[in-house]
Design an enzyme around this catalytic site. Structure first.
Site, PDB file in Angstrom:
ATOM      1  N   ASP A  11       0.857  -1.175   0.034  1.00 27.61           N
ATOM      2  CA  ASP A  11      -0.048   0.059   0.015  1.00 27.61           C
ATOM      3  C   ASP A  11       0.886   1.212  -0.066  1.00 27.61           C
ATOM      4  O   ASP A  11       1.794   1.367   1.016  1.00 27.61           O
ATOM      5  CB  ASP A  11      -1.016   0.125   1.141  1.00 27.61           C
ATOM      6  CG  ASP A  11      -2.099  -1.013   1.133  1.00 27.61           C
ATOM      7  OD1 ASP A  11      -2.267  -1.566   0.007  1.00 27.61           O
ATOM      8  OD2 ASP A  11      -2.864  -1.311   2.056  1.00 27.61           O
ATOM      9  N   ASP A 130     -14.663  -5.718  -3.588  1.00 29.41           N
ATOM     10  CA  ASP A 130     -14.874  -5.744  -2.269  1.00 29.41           C
ATOM     11  C   ASP A 130     -16.437  -6.120  -2.031  1.00 29.41           C
ATOM     12  O   ASP A 130     -17.315  -5.383  -2.279  1.00 29.41           O
ATOM     13  CB  ASP A 130     -14.649  -4.311  -1.706  1.00 29.41           C
ATOM     14  CG  ASP A 130     -13.254  -3.740  -1.874  1.00 29.41           C
ATOM     15  OD1 ASP A 130     -12.405  -4.763  -2.280  1.00 29.41           O
ATOM     16  OD2 ASP A 130     -13.240  -2.568  -1.998  1.00 29.41           O
TER      17      ASP A 130
END
Lengths: 257, 196
Positions: A11, A130
């Site tokens: 990330d 998601d």
């Protein structure tokens, strides 16, 4: 034999890694190019770089990080976060990415999947999904969320993956919103349901708390690949150590790597 | 100079980057004259077999036919290798180069397509391209169509049955996998070609 892939995820915020798979003595936060190369040497089958800030002013910094990471990386390299148009995708490919990952932008305009796939091939288009479990009396059901899992879309996850595949998606990166960050294991029921609903590879993500969870998601969830984030939380130092555990459990992995 | 042929199919950056890293001079080009003059020629490719029709339309096919005649080393990657066969089920109207006989076909229905990920090679002894690469080495694949086994097959791979992972005939080479994405093994294979 086709092996199960372990994908290292970094990330990145404003050009720095803020969370990722810890590698040996390198600290978690650091330079994306350096960490990507280190994970590749440590046995990661692919590298994913996610731009978690994805703001306009950080875009140039991201592209520079992608360029530097790509220079030293000779395994598949995916970049995601903030890709909203064919032009955004083109800039990331030109910087050296092999695949892009799109999520909210694909939900807002599913034709984006097709437009990128027509130019770069379906193998270059990962649709990130998601999914959040909905309470239901008869059987399991998952809703797709957008905007990093914050926004409910009202769309059924299985229906969305079928549409995304028909529009040209090459792989799915499936994250369980219920398990993400819990360390209680991947959602194998969700993974198996998505694997059953589509014919393209599924990368499982969210909930890993130990090597056994990877064994389970490959065996019971029938995942083709799994995303490894923060594996140091369960006492491993590298992707190679995770792969050794998988080998011992009889899961086919690329070895030596 | 090694010419990396651009026929507007997919992304060629990663192939160039790998050749650069190995220390060889290369250029991405769509100019048939540059391709003909090159010391070595690479046709990469991801995407659809039909994209190879562009090679015919732009005069690159003719340039490559001359490359073959001159004995210039040639390397087809992925769709670039499939193009070295006679045809593909993916685009039945598009003729391949016919260096190797037969047609590329879709994977059998009992396995998932595309075949994506790292799979191992069964390597024939005596291959120039795969010199120093042990049988069982893993390389990265991403494709929905597979080439048949032929006399020129130097590496086989198993996914719903055996297919050609690498082919070789004199100075002409092809691989179904992506050497530029196959770690140290892939770089060693690209290096063998660049030094041939």
């Amino acid at each position: 034999m086709l092996t199960k892939r372990i994908i290292a995820c970094l990330d990145v915020d404003a050009g720095r890694v803020v969370k990722g798979v810890r590698f040996l003595d390198l600290r978690d936060a650091g330079d994306p190019a350096e960490l990507a190369s280190a994970h590749s040497r440590a046995g990661a089958d692919e590298i994913v770089l996610l731009d978690i800030s994805a703001t306009h002013q950080n875009r140039a910094i991201l592209l520079d990080a992608v360029r530097r990471a790509a220079r030293e990386l000779f395994v598949p390299f995916t970049v995601g976060g903030g890709i909203r148009s064919l032009e955004d995708a083109a800039a990331v490919f030109a910087a050296g990415a092999d695949k892009i990952s799109i999520n909210s932008a694909a939900l807002a305009d599913p034709t984006l999947i097709t437009r990128i796939a027509e130019r770069y091939g379906s193998q270059a288009v990962i649709v990130a999904v998601d999914a959040k479990r909905l309470p239901r009396a008869n059987g399991a059901c998952w809703e797709v969320r957008s905007a990093g899992g914050r926004k409910p879309t009202g769309r059924d996850a299985l229906e969305w993956v079928r549409e995304a595949e028909s529009r040209g998606a090459g792989e799915f990166l499936l994250t369980s919103m219920d398990r993400d960050g819990t360390g209680s294991g991947f959602d194998c029921e969700l993974t198996a349901a998505v694997v059953g609903a589509t014919s393209i590879p599924v990368i499982a993500s969210g909930g890993a708390g130990g090597p056994q969870h990877f064994v389970t998601v490959f065996r019971e969830g029938r995942a083709d690949a799994a995303l490894a984030a923060s594996i140091f939380h369960f006492g491993l130092n590298s992707v190679a150590e995770l792969k050794q555990e998988l080998r011992a459990a009889g899961i086919p992995v690329r070895w030596p790597c | 100079m090694i010419a990396i042929v651009d026929y507007r199919a997919g992304n060629l950056v990663s192939v160039k980057k790998a050749v650069d890293r190995l220390g060889f001079t290369c250029a991405i080009t769509s100019d048939p004259a540059v391709v003909e003059r090159a010391e070595k020629v690479i046709v990469p490719g991801v995407g659809h077999f039909a994209a190879t029709a562009t090679l015919t339309d732009t005069g690159l096919r003719e340039a490559i036919a001359n490359v073959f005649r001159h004995g210039t080393p040639f390397f087809g990657i992925c769709v670039g290798m499939q193009w070295m066969f006679e045809s593909s089920e993916e685009a039945p109207g598009t003729a391949g180069l016919g260096v190797f006989p037969g047609q590329c076909t879709h994977f059998s229905p009992e396995v998932k397509a595309p075949h994506v990920g790292w799979n191992d090679l069964e390597i024939e002894a005596g291959s120039q391209l795969l010199r120093g690469v042990p049988s069982g080495a893993f390389v990265y694949f991403t494709h929905s169509y597979r080439a048949p086994l032929v006399a020129g097959t130097v590496a086989r791979c198993d996914y719903g049955g055996l297919f050609s992972a690498a082919v070789e005939c004199g100075h002409l080479f092809g691989v179904q996998f992506h050497p530029e994405k196959s770690g140290e093994t892939g770089l060693a294979i690209l290096d063998n070609f660049c030094r041939f």
